[in-house]
Design an enzyme around this catalytic site. Structure first.
Site, short mmCIF file in Angstrom:
data_model
loop_
_atom_site.label_atom_id
_atom_site.label_comp_id
_atom_site.label_asym_id
_atom_site.label_seq_id
_atom_site.Cartn_x
_atom_site.Cartn_y
_atom_site.Cartn_z
CD GLU A 1 9.51 37.54 -7.35
OE1 GLU A 1 10.27 37.11 -7.62
OE2 GLU A 1 9.54 37.94 -5.85
CG ASN A 2 7.68 30.61 -9.23
OD1 ASN A 2 8.64 29.94 -9.12
ND2 ASN A 2 7.88 31.38 -10.44
NE ARG B 1 11.66 30.81 -21.68
CZ ARG B 1 12.65 31.79 -21.42
NH1 ARG B 1 13.51 32.60 -22.09
NH2 ARG B 1 12.96 32.08 -20.16
CB SER C 1 10.63 32.57 -6.89
OG SER C 1 9.79 33.45 -7.76
CG ASP D 1 14.15 30.62 -16.72
OD1 ASP D 1 13.00 30.35 -16.66
OD2 ASP D 1 14.52 31.88 -17.03
#
Ligand code: V07
Length: 269
Positions: free
Chosen positions: A83-84, A40, A81, A36
């Site tokens: 969800e990506n 960012r 994932s 992760d």
């Protein structure tokens, strides 16, 4: 070979034996990492998010070599994932190109290090070029005998568990499985991590970038894993960070639900 066992570590972390060095006999056999913080990392540098993914892929190579040199048997990396898919189309397209780039650039290196590529997740929904790159990586490294580099691609743990239940139900319906036979071991054999046995369950799960969530990753398999959360963004993650996180793992006392009996202590007391 990295001389990580012999090298004095930068931060002087002491483990429970008063040592600041890794103990080869306590090496985690299977390490899983939620990579992760790519977005960012890029934002902080005023770069587009995809620049973070690009750097993240370089780190995949460095950490793969470091883990292999440390004697890890399985390295599972959560790359994409289920969800990506909700991300902007441009970013999803870029992500889907990464296995292609990775394959072209790093597979010869993997073979040199005797690393075998494996994938868990539903790759049938990925673009054809991505599937081809993944299948080529698996095919070209299939005879490697060293570490397994296991990518979780379009993976979701609940989907995996539901799929296992469906297949078991079918096998019961056709008489292949007797319901009385269903136990933890049989159930595990229906999960996507079965091909990694006897190291299907991670000993250590690392999540980078400060979030302390599992995000639908390997829910069954991490029942007894040690969890290490680090604030380092994945594109900044270095072999030394991996060593530090393994040292943290080695400082924990793993009980698997029982009571650890110290050496020399009477088990029957
Ligand atoms: C991806 C780079 C690493 C940071 C996290 C997300 C972005 C390597 C692969 C890969 C996967 C399968 C394979 C060969 C390489 C990859 C995706 C994203 C989707 F056979 N890195 N990486 N796949 N990122």
């Amino acid at each position: 070979m990295y001389s990580l066992f012999s090298k004095k570590l930068k931060n002087n972390t002491k483990n429970q034996f008063g040592s600041d060095q890794l103990q080869p006999e306590l090496m985690p056999k299977h390490i899983a990492i939620i990579m992760d913080g790519n977005g960012r990392w890029a934002q902080k540098r005023h770069l587009p998010r995809v620049a973070g993914h690009k750097q993240g892929m370089e780190v995949v190579e460095t950490i793969t070599k470091a883990a292999s040199d440390l004697g890890v048997k399985v390295l599972t990396l959560y790359a994409f994932s289920t969800e990506n898919w909700k991300r902007p189309a441009g970013e999803v397209n870029y992500l889907m190109d990464l296995p292609v780039t990775f394959f072209n650039r790093f597979v010869p290196e993997l073979i040199k290090h005797d690393v075998r590529v494996n994938v868990i997740g539903d790759t049938s929904k990925l673009p054809q070029k991505t599937q081809t790159a993944v299948n080529n990586a698996i095919e070209q490294t299939k005879d490697c005998q060293g570490m397994v580099l296991n990518f979780a691609l379009n993976y979701g743990s609940r989907t995996e568990i539901v799929g296992a239940v469906q297949t078991i139900a079918q096998d019961v319906a056709t008489g292949k499985v007797d319901p009385a036979q269903i136990d933890e071991q049989l159930f595990s054999s229906y999960l996507m991590t079965d091909s990694l046995q006897p190291n299907g369950d991670p000993d250590l799960l690392i999540r980078t970038s400060g979030e302390q969530r599992l995000s639908n990753f390997l829910l069954w398999q991490i029942a007894y894993s040690e969890l290490v959360f680090t604030d380092v963004y994945w594109p900044d993650y270095q072999p030394q960070n991996l060593v530090d996180d393994i040292l943290a793992f080695q400082q924990r006392d793993r009980r698997f639900g029982g009571i650890q009996v110290k050496e020399g202590e009477n088990k029957n007391k």
